[in-house]
Design an enzyme around this catalytic site. Structure first.
Site, PDB file in Angstrom:
ATOM      1  N   HIS A   1      -2.407   3.250   4.067  1.00  0.00           N
ATOM      2  CA  HIS A   1      -1.842   1.934   4.401  1.00  0.00           C
ATOM      3  C   HIS A   1      -2.736   1.245   5.412  1.00  0.00           C
ATOM      4  O   HIS A   1      -3.321   1.896   6.275  1.00  0.00           O
ATOM      5  CB  HIS A   1      -0.434   2.096   4.991  1.00  0.00           C
ATOM      6  CG  HIS A   1       0.391   0.846   4.908  1.00  0.00           C
ATOM      7  ND1 HIS A   1       0.313  -0.142   5.833  1.00  0.00           N
ATOM      8  CD2 HIS A   1       1.287   0.428   3.989  1.00  0.00           C
ATOM      9  CE1 HIS A   1       1.146  -1.132   5.515  1.00  0.00           C
ATOM     10  NE2 HIS A   1       1.737  -0.818   4.392  1.00  0.00           N
TER      11      HIS A   1
ATOM     12  N   ASP B   1       5.465   3.210  -1.616  1.00  0.00           N
ATOM     13  CA  ASP B   1       5.386   3.360  -3.079  1.00  0.00           C
ATOM     14  C   ASP B   1       5.371   4.809  -3.533  1.00  0.00           C
ATOM     15  O   ASP B   1       5.492   5.080  -4.727  1.00  0.00           O
ATOM     16  CB  ASP B   1       4.120   2.656  -3.587  1.00  0.00           C
ATOM     17  CG  ASP B   1       4.229   1.149  -3.407  1.00  0.00           C
ATOM     18  OD1 ASP B   1       3.283   0.537  -2.881  1.00  0.00           O
ATOM     19  OD2 ASP B   1       5.286   0.599  -3.754  1.00  0.00           O
TER      20      ASP B   1
HETATM   21  C1  SDX Z   1       1.883  -1.669  -0.234  1.00  0.00           C
HETATM   22  O1  SDX Z   1       0.290  -4.222   3.641  1.00  0.00           O
HETATM   23  C2  SDX Z   1       1.478  -3.881   3.382  1.00  0.00           C
HETATM   24  O2  SDX Z   1       2.370  -3.962   4.230  1.00  0.00           O
HETATM   25  C3  SDX Z   1       1.730  -3.436   1.943  1.00  0.00           C
HETATM   26  C4  SDX Z   1       3.091  -2.825   1.647  1.00  0.00           C
HETATM   27  C5  SDX Z   1       4.207  -3.833   1.771  1.00  0.00           C
HETATM   28  O3  SDX Z   1       5.356  -3.421   2.015  1.00  0.00           O
HETATM   29  O4  SDX Z   1       3.941  -5.042   1.512  1.00  0.00           O
HETATM   30  O5  SDX Z   1       3.340  -1.747   2.540  1.00  0.00           O
HETATM   31  C6  SDX Z   1       3.155  -2.301   0.210  1.00  0.00           C
HETATM   32  O6  SDX Z   1       1.057  -2.319  -0.797  1.00  0.00           O
HETATM   33  C7  SDX Z   1       1.643  -0.215   0.100  1.00  0.00           C
HETATM   34  C8  SDX Z   1       0.224   0.261  -0.324  1.00  0.00           C
HETATM   35  C9  SDX Z   1       0.290   0.599  -1.818  1.00  0.00           C
HETATM   36  N1  SDX Z   1      -1.074   0.960  -2.325  1.00  0.00           N
HETATM   37  C10 SDX Z   1      -1.405   2.217  -2.614  1.00  0.00           C
HETATM   38  O7  SDX Z   1      -0.677   3.194  -2.433  1.00  0.00           O
HETATM   39  C11 SDX Z   1      -2.803   2.360  -3.227  1.00  0.00           C
HETATM   40  C12 SDX Z   1      -3.525   3.561  -2.613  1.00  0.00           C
HETATM   41  N2  SDX Z   1      -3.877   3.236  -1.218  1.00  0.00           N
HETATM   42  C13 SDX Z   1      -5.159   2.667  -0.963  1.00  0.00           C
HETATM   43  O8  SDX Z   1      -5.780   1.996  -1.995  1.00  0.00           O
HETATM   44  C14 SDX Z   1      -5.323   2.122   0.449  1.00  0.00           C
HETATM   45  O9  SDX Z   1      -4.844   3.077   1.298  1.00  0.00           O
HETATM   46  C15 SDX Z   1      -4.710   0.780   0.785  1.00  0.00           C
HETATM   47  C16 SDX Z   1      -5.076  -0.274  -0.179  1.00  0.00           C
HETATM   48  C17 SDX Z   1      -3.218   0.896   0.834  1.00  0.00           C
HETATM   49  C18 SDX Z   1      -5.207   0.382   2.177  1.00  0.00           C
HETATM   50  O10 SDX Z   1      -6.561   0.127   2.049  1.00  0.00           O
HETATM   51  P1  SDX Z   1      -7.490  -0.135   3.340  1.00  0.00           P
HETATM   52  O11 SDX Z   1      -6.662  -0.357   4.548  1.00  0.00           O
HETATM   53  O12 SDX Z   1      -8.492  -1.175   2.955  1.00  0.00           O
HETATM   54  O13 SDX Z   1      -8.190   1.264   3.535  1.00  0.00           O
HETATM   55  P2  SDX Z   1      -9.534   1.688   2.832  1.00  0.00           P
HETATM   56  O14 SDX Z   1      -9.462   1.456   1.364  1.00  0.00           O
HETATM   57  O15 SDX Z   1     -10.668   1.077   3.586  1.00  0.00           O
HETATM   58  O16 SDX Z   1      -9.500   3.266   3.079  1.00  0.00           O
HETATM   59  C19 SDX Z   1      -9.991   3.831   4.283  1.00  0.00           C
HETATM   60  C20 SDX Z   1     -10.548   5.198   3.854  1.00  0.00           C
HETATM   61  C21 SDX Z   1     -11.593   5.103   2.748  1.00  0.00           C
HETATM   62  O17 SDX Z   1     -12.410   6.253   2.861  1.00  0.00           O
HETATM   63  P3  SDX Z   1     -13.860   6.116   3.672  1.00  0.00           P
HETATM   64  O18 SDX Z   1     -14.582   4.935   3.054  1.00  0.00           O
HETATM   65  O19 SDX Z   1     -13.468   5.880   5.116  1.00  0.00           O
HETATM   66  O20 SDX Z   1     -14.520   7.420   3.433  1.00  0.00           O
HETATM   67  O21 SDX Z   1      -9.478   6.002   3.293  1.00  0.00           O
HETATM   68  C22 SDX Z   1      -9.756   6.256   1.918  1.00  0.00           C
HETATM   69  C23 SDX Z   1     -10.794   5.251   1.480  1.00  0.00           C
HETATM   70  O22 SDX Z   1     -11.564   5.792   0.409  1.00  0.00           O
HETATM   71  N3  SDX Z   1      -8.478   6.080   1.209  1.00  0.00           N
HETATM   72  C24 SDX Z   1      -8.038   6.859   0.227  1.00  0.00           C
HETATM   73  C25 SDX Z   1      -6.770   6.346  -0.096  1.00  0.00           C
HETATM   74  N4  SDX Z   1      -6.482   5.288   0.673  1.00  0.00           N
HETATM   75  C26 SDX Z   1      -7.546   5.127   1.490  1.00  0.00           C
HETATM   76  N5  SDX Z   1      -8.586   7.928  -0.399  1.00  0.00           N
HETATM   77  C27 SDX Z   1      -7.842   8.497  -1.381  1.00  0.00           C
HETATM   78  N6  SDX Z   1      -6.599   8.049  -1.735  1.00  0.00           N
HETATM   79  C28 SDX Z   1      -6.041   6.990  -1.126  1.00  0.00           C
HETATM   80  N7  SDX Z   1      -4.821   6.549  -1.489  1.00  0.00           N
END
Ligand code: SDX
Length: 442
Positions: free
Chosen positions: A321, A378
């Protein structure tokens, strides 16, 4: 408190005469003093609203991870402590004691409704659940194979072709009631159309969630017997999804609404943003992920190895998140609710077992721990939706039903904000410098 130095350019302060804390920015031999504003929970922000005019600089923050777009009094999140409050009330207390329509009023108007206000809202919503007969035909022209999210977005945008501009207080109230009332009917119509069944008319003798279930599962041949356990579970799910400060879809609603576009068209833009798999669409992706693991008999460990592999597009959906760097409080509530619902509805649930195993392994895995990746809203919501019979492609539509009052509340707050202005971010241009059109071009 930074001492005022006559050589420091002082930018407009946003305080009302009180000693304004400031931050200093030194660039190109000049020092600029920037006002620092503080929120009611101690969050502080550097006010850069005059930065470009005074220094020629803009800030750069892809994804707006460090950028406050507005002041808001609606929802407070503390990502480090896993705190979520609507208008100051902890989500855990609202989940336990409130109802979705009561929470909707709270988000929209700032206080819990009196019993009379709540009764009036229920009545107003009830008598607006029906759709105009010409409007209802809209669904007939949508492909049956269409995902119900773009169908819902198109249907909500189309409301602006049937109803007048929400440009007076009375018309705004009517538009809010229409959206809250018609969204469940629109969602059910999108579903019924996709399975080739006739759409159902709402009933005025049923409460909000029971009416939705009636329209989803009833048919002209057979009335659907609403299970109060399921209706209550849906009411809880809607409360948990009702608002979440400046997330992607809410920021979209604020940006589209800032051009003074029609409220229906503005909400339709929020639905489109929510559909993305990185946002609200994740709940559908979680179930598809769990089912893949179940079918391929792959263990949680095998899957997590892929999710950690940079060269692999696999992600652990429902994890991570932008704000929560600890357990999403909504996920904790949903995890407990999962167990309760499944226990009441009989038997364990293979997908819940896989989800809990994934969580257990991930939360002890350095990759997830060091990145502070925890289950988000989720991760468990889909397991409940599936257990209560909601089709997978309707999961994000359920998120839309819940988030609707939050979007509207944020739109109202923006509209009433004295600092209101159209949203228009800047950029850092990286393209070609000026060049001439080729003279030899035929
Ligand atoms: C919602 O914003 C809100 O409030 C949203 C929400 C709401 O109520 O409105 O809470 C609802 O959208 C919840 C999120 C649902 N999405 C997912 O579950 C999809 C999976 N999660 C990711 O795609 C990610 O965690 C996000 C999109 C939720 C957040 O993305 P960020 O903040 O841009 O973080 P990032 O992608 O830069 O990740 C940071 C690191 C990365 O690794 P490095 O580059 O540092 O090595 O963490 C890793 C990412 O690769 N990472 C994950 C991961 N989420 C982040 N690796 C594996 N699996 C994951 N789920």
């Amino acid at each position: 408190m930074t001492l005022r130095d006559p050589n420091i350019e002082t930018m407009g302060t946003s305080g009302e005469g009180a000693a304004q804390p400031t931050a200093q920015l030194t660039f190109d031999g000049k020092t600029f003093e920037l006002p620092v504003i503080e929120g009611s929970e101690g969050e502080r922000a550097v006010d850069i609203s005059r930065l470009r005019g005074e220094s020629g600089l803009i800030t750069f923050d892809p994804g707006f991870a460090n950028t406050g777009a507005c002041r808001s009094a609606i929802t407070f999140i503390d990502g480090e402590k896993g705190i979520l409050r609507y208008r100051g009330y902890p989500i855990e207390e609202l989940a336990k004691r409130s109802t979705f329509l009561e929470v909707s009023w709270l988000l929209l108007y700032g206080e819990l409704p009196t019993s009379e206000q709540l009764e009036n809202l229920k009545q107003e919503v009830t008598v607006h659940t029906m759709l105009h007969e010409d409007y209802r035909r809209l669904f007939d022209f949508m492909p049956k194979s269409a995902h119900p999210m773009p169908v819902s977005a198109a249907a909500v945008a189309a409301l602006s072709t049937f109803y007048r501009e929400a440009d007076t207080e009375d018309r705004i109230h009517r538009a809010i009631v229409r959206l809250l009332a018609k969204m469940p009917t629109i969602a059910a119509c999108a579903y019924k159309h996709s399975i080739g069944q006739p759409t159902m008319y709402p009933r005025n003798d049923l409460d909000y969630c029971s009416n939705f279930l009636h329209m989803m599962y009833g048919t002209p041949c057979e009335e659907y017997e609403v299970d109060p356990v399921i209706a209550k579970a849906i009411d809880l799910l809607l409360i948990l999804h009702a608002d979440h400060e400046q997330n992607c879809s809410t920021s979209t609603v604020r940006l589209v609404g800032s051009s003074q576009a029609n409220l229906y068209a503005t909400i339709a833009s929020g639905i489109s943003a929510l559909w993305g798999p990185l946002h609200g669409g994740a709940n559908q992706k979680v179930i598809e992920m769990l089912e893949r693991i179940a079918v391929e008999e792959g263990s949680a460990d095998v899957f997590l190895r892929k999710a950690k592999d940079k060269n692999n597009v696999t992600r652990l959906m429902g994890f991570g998140h932008r704000v929560y760097k600890s357990y999403d409080p909504r996920a904790a509530i949903l995890k407990d609710t999962c167990k309760e619902i499944l226990a009441r509805m009989g038997g364990s649930n293979r997908l819940l077992e896989i989800a809990m195993r994934l969580e257990e392994v991930a939360l002890s895995d350095e990759y997830f721990v060091e990145r502070k990746l925890y289950p988000n809203v989720d991760f468990y919501s889909g397991v409940i939706y599936q257990a209560i019979g909601i089709p997978v492609n309707m999961f994000t539509v359920m998120f839309t039903l819940g988030r609707l009052p939050g979007w509207i509340a944020q739109w109202l707050e923006m509209r009433n904000d004295p600092a209101f202005r159209i949203g228009r971010p800047r950029q850092v241009y990286t393209g070609h410098e000026q060049r001439s059109y080729p003279t030899d071009r035929g």
